[in-house]
Design a protein around this motif. Sequence first.
Motif: not given
Length: 419
Positions: A110, A226, A229
């Motif tokens: 993150q 992304r 994630l």
Amino acid sequence: MDVIIKKKTWTPARLMLLGALVLVVVAVVALLLTSAGPAKLNIDPERVTISAVSRGPFQEFVPVDGVVMPIKTIYLDAPEGGTVQRILVEDGAALAPGQPIIQLVNTDLQLEMVNRETAVFDLMNNLQNTRNLLQQNRIQQLNQQAEIDNQLREAKRIFDLNKTLYEQKVIARQEYQQTKNNYDYQLRRRQLSRQAVQQDSLAMRNQINQMQLSVGRMQNNLALMRHKLDDLTIKAPTAGRITSLNAEIGELKTRGQRIGQLDMLTGLKVRATLDQYYISRIFPGQKGTITVNDKPYELSVKKIFTQVTQGVQVDLEFTGAVPPDLRRGQTVPVRLALSDQTVALRVPKGGFNQKTGGNWIFKVNADGSKAYKTDIRLGRQNPDYYEVLDGLKPGDRVITSSYEGYEKMGELELRAKKE
């Protein structure tokens, strides 16, 4: 004077004894000669198994134990490491495609995501500022170009006028030459100015393109980040049933660690392990059967594993209906066919073959009182029957139990013991 009397060697008594011995020997030899023949043994019929030779369907097959498995299994590994934050499904649940299973959390990813987003935004701002500077520079160059064009037009006007006046000998050659030199200077100046504008435009386009490529690469990297994630949420790649779910809240999972498996709901298969003895007789498409609730179901060998350890592993898939009561992990007996089904003369299997090697058997006579040693020749076999090639015919009755203790006999008398 005494006379020595010699003792006789063959006295009447000795002669009579010798004759008696000769008669005994002759009698024994005669008895043996008159009783010569196969050895006999009396046995109780209840101690042996008497089976009938018959002609019927015969097929070579090997019985093996198979394990019921889903027809396809997808292993679920953690694509990214992280700490288990939530477990969203229970072990054994049926999942739809894309349904979340486990939620992981990774603060390092993150933080890296935030840094990359900031870098992309900075680069995009630099690109916009560069565009603004280049645009301002271009406007200045265009203004300079306009001024040069205006000066060129004015120099051309004066040059054309002086040229006419010079031809009419109104002005001196010196004045005419000055206007001509000024006009040539303005032409050269405009040419150089246009070349500079073109070069600056090309350089500006190249610089902007390079910056746009850099922004594009960083945006792609940002999209990959992304995606990483998103991988912290482990989802079902397709419809199936989650099994062997291995995760606990707060547990740290490393990248690539197995968290469970997804069993496809499209069908079942059976995996069996055969003895290496049959490795040359197994091939894809080979037939097999299982019996569930007294109903047979057909299978076919789909895959043969090349690695041989303690046996040969094969996967069998159902060629027709699948038993509705089968469950994953259930063990079922499989009859794997090694030949086509034919009609043959057959005798039930028993312990007799251990002593005879399939070369002879005790055949029972018509009234069941005796059994005689009979030469035979056996062929193929399965767990139920031997194939008889020679020596017997349909309807014959034979002893198929073990011959332990009377394998050297030539004849058996089947008599029940008297109480």
